[in-house]
Design a protein around this motif. Structure first.
Motif, short mmCIF file in Angstrom:
data_model
loop_
_atom_site.label_atom_id
_atom_site.label_comp_id
_atom_site.label_asym_id
_atom_site.label_seq_id
_atom_site.Cartn_x
_atom_site.Cartn_y
_atom_site.Cartn_z
N THR A 184 70.77 -61.39 31.16
CA THR A 184 72.78 -61.81 31.22
C THR A 184 71.60 -63.15 30.95
N ALA A 185 72.55 -63.94 29.56
CA ALA A 185 71.67 -65.40 29.78
C ALA A 185 73.06 -66.25 30.29
N GLY A 186 72.47 -66.99 31.22
CA GLY A 186 72.90 -67.80 32.45
C GLY A 186 72.24 -68.15 33.66
N TRP A 187 73.19 -69.04 34.17
CA TRP A 187 71.85 -68.88 36.09
C TRP A 187 72.18 -67.60 37.34
N PRO A 188 71.23 -66.76 37.51
CA PRO A 188 71.49 -66.17 38.49
C PRO A 188 72.15 -67.31 39.82
N SER A 189 72.76 -66.42 40.46
CA SER A 189 73.81 -66.87 41.51
C SER A 189 72.87 -67.76 42.80
N LYS A 190 73.02 -68.84 43.18
CA LYS A 190 72.47 -69.69 44.12
C LYS A 190 72.24 -68.63 45.09
N LEU A 191 72.80 -67.77 45.61
CA LEU A 191 72.68 -66.94 46.49
C LEU A 191 71.29 -65.26 46.01
N HIS B 92 65.73 -77.66 38.38
CA HIS B 92 67.02 -78.62 36.77
C HIS B 92 65.94 -79.58 36.26
N PRO B 93 65.82 -79.41 35.23
CA PRO B 93 66.54 -78.90 33.51
C PRO B 93 65.39 -77.58 33.57
N SER B 94 66.11 -77.01 33.00
CA SER B 94 65.86 -75.55 32.73
C SER B 94 66.58 -74.64 30.95
N GLY B 95 66.35 -74.30 30.20
CA GLY B 95 66.38 -74.14 29.22
C GLY B 95 66.32 -72.51 28.62
N LEU C 250 64.33 -58.57 41.01
CA LEU C 250 65.36 -60.09 40.29
C LEU C 250 64.95 -60.75 38.97
N TYR C 251 64.70 -60.26 37.95
CA TYR C 251 63.99 -60.67 37.11
C TYR C 251 64.86 -61.86 35.94
N VAL C 252 64.01 -62.87 36.09
CA VAL C 252 64.65 -64.26 35.96
C VAL C 252 63.35 -64.62 34.63
N GLN C 253 64.64 -64.90 33.23
CA GLN C 253 63.00 -66.06 32.56
C GLN C 253 63.66 -67.68 32.82
N PHE C 254 62.47 -68.86 32.37
CA PHE C 254 63.70 -70.00 31.97
C PHE C 254 62.37 -70.78 30.91
N GLN C 255 62.77 -71.77 30.79
CA GLN C 255 61.57 -72.88 30.32
C GLN C 255 62.33 -73.95 30.25
N THR C 256 61.15 -74.67 30.84
CA THR C 256 61.22 -75.86 31.67
C THR C 256 60.36 -77.11 31.22
N PRO C 257 60.24 -78.42 30.90
CA PRO C 257 59.27 -79.12 31.21
C PRO C 257 58.31 -79.47 31.40
N ALA D 131 57.41 -80.77 34.79
CA ALA D 131 57.38 -81.41 36.02
C ALA D 131 58.21 -80.61 36.49
N GLY D 132 59.39 -79.68 35.45
CA GLY D 132 59.86 -78.33 35.98
C GLY D 132 59.25 -77.50 36.41
#
Length: 193
Positions: free
Chosen positions: A71-78, A89-92, A107-114, A116-117
Protein backbone atom coordinates in the motif's frame (compact mmCIF):
# COMPACT_ATOMS: atom_id res chain seq x y z
CA UNK A 1 -70.14 8.55 69.61
CA UNK A 2 -69.14 10.93 67.02
CA UNK A 3 -66.26 13.17 67.59
CA UNK A 4 -65.90 16.51 66.15
CA UNK A 5 -63.51 16.90 63.33
CA UNK A 6 -61.00 19.69 63.40
CA UNK A 7 -62.01 22.61 61.29
CA UNK A 8 -59.93 23.18 58.14
CA UNK A 9 -59.03 26.75 57.47
CA UNK A 10 -60.39 28.23 54.26
CA UNK A 11 -58.34 29.67 51.44
CA UNK A 12 -55.92 32.33 52.45
CA UNK A 13 -56.94 35.82 51.89
CA UNK A 14 -54.42 36.64 49.23
CA UNK A 15 -55.14 38.01 45.87
CA UNK A 16 -55.08 35.49 42.98
CA UNK A 17 -52.56 35.71 40.19
CA UNK A 18 -53.76 37.60 37.21
CA UNK A 19 -54.67 35.47 34.22
CA UNK A 20 -51.78 34.82 31.78
CA UNK A 21 -52.05 36.93 28.66
CA UNK A 22 -51.75 35.32 25.21
CA UNK A 23 -48.30 36.71 24.35
CA UNK A 24 -46.78 35.39 27.59
CA UNK A 25 -48.38 31.97 27.04
CA UNK A 26 -46.97 31.74 23.48
CA UNK A 27 -43.51 32.77 24.70
CA UNK A 28 -43.60 30.20 27.52
CA UNK A 29 -44.70 27.39 25.18
CA UNK A 30 -42.02 28.34 22.61
CA UNK A 31 -39.36 28.27 25.32
CA UNK A 32 -40.61 24.87 26.53
CA UNK A 33 -40.56 23.53 22.95
CA UNK A 34 -37.03 24.87 22.41
CA UNK A 35 -35.79 23.18 25.60
CA UNK A 36 -37.37 19.85 24.59
CA UNK A 37 -35.86 20.04 21.09
CA UNK A 38 -32.43 20.81 22.54
CA UNK A 39 -32.63 18.05 25.13
CA UNK A 40 -33.62 15.48 22.51
CA UNK A 41 -32.13 16.89 19.31
CA UNK A 42 -28.55 17.45 20.41
CA UNK A 43 -27.98 13.92 21.77
CA UNK A 44 -29.77 12.42 18.77
CA UNK A 45 -27.61 14.45 16.38
CA UNK A 46 -24.50 13.43 18.27
CA UNK A 47 -25.49 9.76 18.00
CA UNK A 48 -26.02 10.06 14.24
CA UNK A 49 -22.65 11.76 13.72
CA UNK A 50 -20.89 9.26 15.97
CA UNK A 51 -22.47 6.30 14.17
CA UNK A 52 -21.36 7.66 10.79
CA UNK A 53 -17.82 8.21 12.00
CA UNK A 54 -17.71 4.73 13.48
CA UNK A 55 -18.96 3.19 10.24
CA UNK A 56 -16.41 5.18 8.20
CA UNK A 57 -13.64 4.10 10.56
CA UNK A 58 -14.67 0.49 10.13
CA UNK A 59 -14.56 0.84 6.35
CA UNK A 60 -11.07 2.36 6.54
CA UNK A 61 -9.86 -0.48 8.75
CA UNK A 62 -11.51 -3.06 6.53
CA UNK A 63 -9.75 -1.63 3.48
CA UNK A 64 -6.43 -1.52 5.33
CA UNK A 65 -6.61 -5.09 6.61
CA UNK A 66 -8.03 -6.56 3.42
CA UNK A 67 -5.11 -5.25 1.38
CA UNK A 68 -3.29 -8.07 -0.37
CA UNK A 69 -0.12 -6.27 -1.35
CA UNK A 70 1.92 -3.16 -0.84
CA UNK A 71 0.00 0.00 0.00
CA UNK A 72 1.47 3.35 -0.99
CA UNK A 73 2.24 5.47 2.05
CA UNK A 74 4.17 5.35 5.27
CA UNK A 75 3.69 2.65 7.88
CA UNK A 76 2.43 4.05 11.16
CA UNK A 77 4.93 5.18 13.78
CA UNK A 78 3.84 2.25 15.92
CA UNK A 79 4.55 -0.23 13.11
CA UNK A 80 7.94 1.35 12.43
CA UNK A 81 8.81 1.16 16.11
CA UNK A 82 7.56 -2.42 16.67
CA UNK A 83 9.26 -3.77 13.55
CA UNK A 84 12.32 -1.51 14.00
CA UNK A 85 12.15 -0.05 10.50
CA UNK A 86 13.33 3.58 10.76
CA UNK A 87 12.27 4.96 7.36
CA UNK A 88 14.44 8.08 6.88
CA UNK A 89 13.30 11.55 5.90
CA UNK A 90 13.32 12.38 3.03
CA UNK A 91 12.15 9.22 1.29
CA UNK A 92 10.05 8.67 -1.79
CA UNK A 93 8.02 5.82 -3.27
CA UNK A 94 7.29 4.58 0.25
CA UNK A 95 4.99 1.56 0.45
CA UNK A 96 4.31 -1.10 3.06
CA UNK A 97 2.32 -4.23 3.84
CA UNK A 98 1.83 -6.06 7.13
CA UNK A 99 0.88 -9.68 7.67
CA UNK A 100 0.10 -11.36 10.97
CA UNK A 101 -0.62 -14.92 11.99
CA UNK A 102 -0.16 -17.01 15.10
CA UNK A 103 3.40 -17.91 14.10
CA UNK A 104 5.05 -14.84 12.60
CA UNK A 105 4.27 -11.18 11.97
CA UNK A 106 5.92 -9.42 9.04
CA UNK A 107 6.20 -5.84 7.85
CA UNK A 108 7.27 -5.32 4.25
CA UNK A 109 8.57 -1.82 3.47
CA UNK A 110 10.13 -0.21 0.43
CA UNK A 111 11.45 3.31 -0.09
CA UNK A 112 13.89 5.34 -2.15
CA UNK A 113 16.17 7.75 -0.34
CA UNK A 114 19.35 9.76 -0.93
CA UNK A 115 22.68 8.27 0.16
CA UNK A 116 22.56 10.15 3.47
CA UNK A 117 19.10 8.63 4.08
CA UNK A 118 20.46 5.13 3.44
CA UNK A 119 23.26 5.73 5.93
CA UNK A 120 20.75 7.07 8.49
CA UNK A 121 18.49 4.04 7.97
CA UNK A 122 21.36 1.56 8.36
CA UNK A 123 22.59 3.39 11.49
CA UNK A 124 19.04 3.28 12.90
CA UNK A 125 18.96 -0.48 12.34
CA UNK A 126 22.41 -0.88 13.93
CA UNK A 127 24.52 -1.76 10.89
CA UNK A 128 26.71 0.08 8.36
CA UNK A 129 27.23 0.00 4.59
CA UNK A 130 30.21 -2.28 5.15
CA UNK A 131 27.80 -4.97 6.43
CA UNK A 132 25.98 -5.07 3.05
CA UNK A 133 27.18 -7.88 0.79
CA UNK A 134 27.25 -7.36 -2.96
CA UNK A 135 24.93 -9.65 -4.91
CA UNK A 136 23.26 -11.02 -1.74
CA UNK A 137 19.47 -11.13 -2.26
CA UNK A 138 18.34 -11.86 1.29
CA UNK A 139 14.58 -11.57 0.72
CA UNK A 140 13.24 -15.03 -0.12
CA UNK A 141 10.99 -16.12 -2.99
CA UNK A 142 7.93 -16.37 -0.74
CA UNK A 143 8.25 -12.74 0.40
CA UNK A 144 8.94 -11.62 -3.17
CA UNK A 145 5.69 -13.28 -4.33
CA UNK A 146 3.68 -11.60 -1.57
CA UNK A 147 4.99 -8.12 -2.41
CA UNK A 148 5.56 -8.48 -6.14
CA UNK A 149 9.22 -7.49 -5.75
CA UNK A 150 11.56 -8.74 -8.48
CA UNK A 151 15.27 -8.34 -7.92
CA UNK A 152 16.27 -8.88 -11.54
CA UNK A 153 16.76 -5.29 -12.73
CA UNK A 154 20.04 -3.49 -13.08
CA UNK A 155 22.18 -3.56 -10.00
CA UNK A 156 24.33 -3.68 -8.20
CA UNK A 157 22.25 -5.36 -5.50
CA UNK A 158 23.39 -5.34 -1.89
CA UNK A 159 21.88 -7.29 0.98
CA UNK A 160 22.12 -8.42 4.55
CA UNK A 161 20.18 -10.27 7.22
CA UNK A 162 20.19 -8.47 10.55
CA UNK A 163 19.39 -11.08 13.21
CA UNK A 164 18.57 -9.94 16.72
CA UNK A 165 17.76 -11.69 19.96
CA UNK A 166 14.00 -12.32 20.49
CA UNK A 167 11.67 -10.50 20.80
CA UNK A 168 13.48 -8.01 18.51
CA UNK A 169 12.67 -8.59 14.83
CA UNK A 170 14.94 -10.06 12.17
CA UNK A 171 15.40 -7.74 9.19
CA UNK A 172 16.09 -8.92 5.65
CA UNK A 173 17.40 -5.92 3.73
CA UNK A 174 18.06 -5.60 0.00
CA UNK A 175 19.36 -2.37 -1.55
CA UNK A 176 19.31 -1.53 -5.26
CA UNK A 177 22.15 0.81 -6.22
CA UNK A 178 21.02 1.19 -9.86
CA UNK A 179 20.73 4.93 -9.07
CA UNK A 180 23.89 5.45 -7.01
CA UNK A 181 22.67 8.79 -5.61
CA UNK A 182 19.20 7.52 -4.62
CA UNK A 183 19.29 3.85 -3.57
CA UNK A 184 16.06 1.87 -3.35
CA UNK A 185 15.65 -0.11 -0.12
CA UNK A 186 13.50 -3.21 0.43
CA UNK A 187 12.95 -4.58 3.95
CA UNK A 188 11.17 -7.57 5.43
CA UNK A 189 11.00 -7.31 9.20
CA UNK A 190 9.68 -10.42 10.89
CA UNK A 191 9.00 -11.06 14.51
CA UNK A 192 7.62 -13.97 16.49
CA UNK A 193 4.79 -12.87 18.78
Amino acid sequence: MTGTLPHQPGPADRPGRPAEDRRHMIRRRALTLLIIVLLIGIPAGYLVISANQSRDSGKDKEAKYSATGLTAGWPSKLQRRLYQVPVPHPSGQVAYYETNNWKTSRLYVQFQTPNAGLDAFLAGVGVTRDDLKKGDITIGARDQRITGWKFTGPGPWLGLVHRQKNPAPTLDIVVSMSDPNNPFVYIVSRTVP
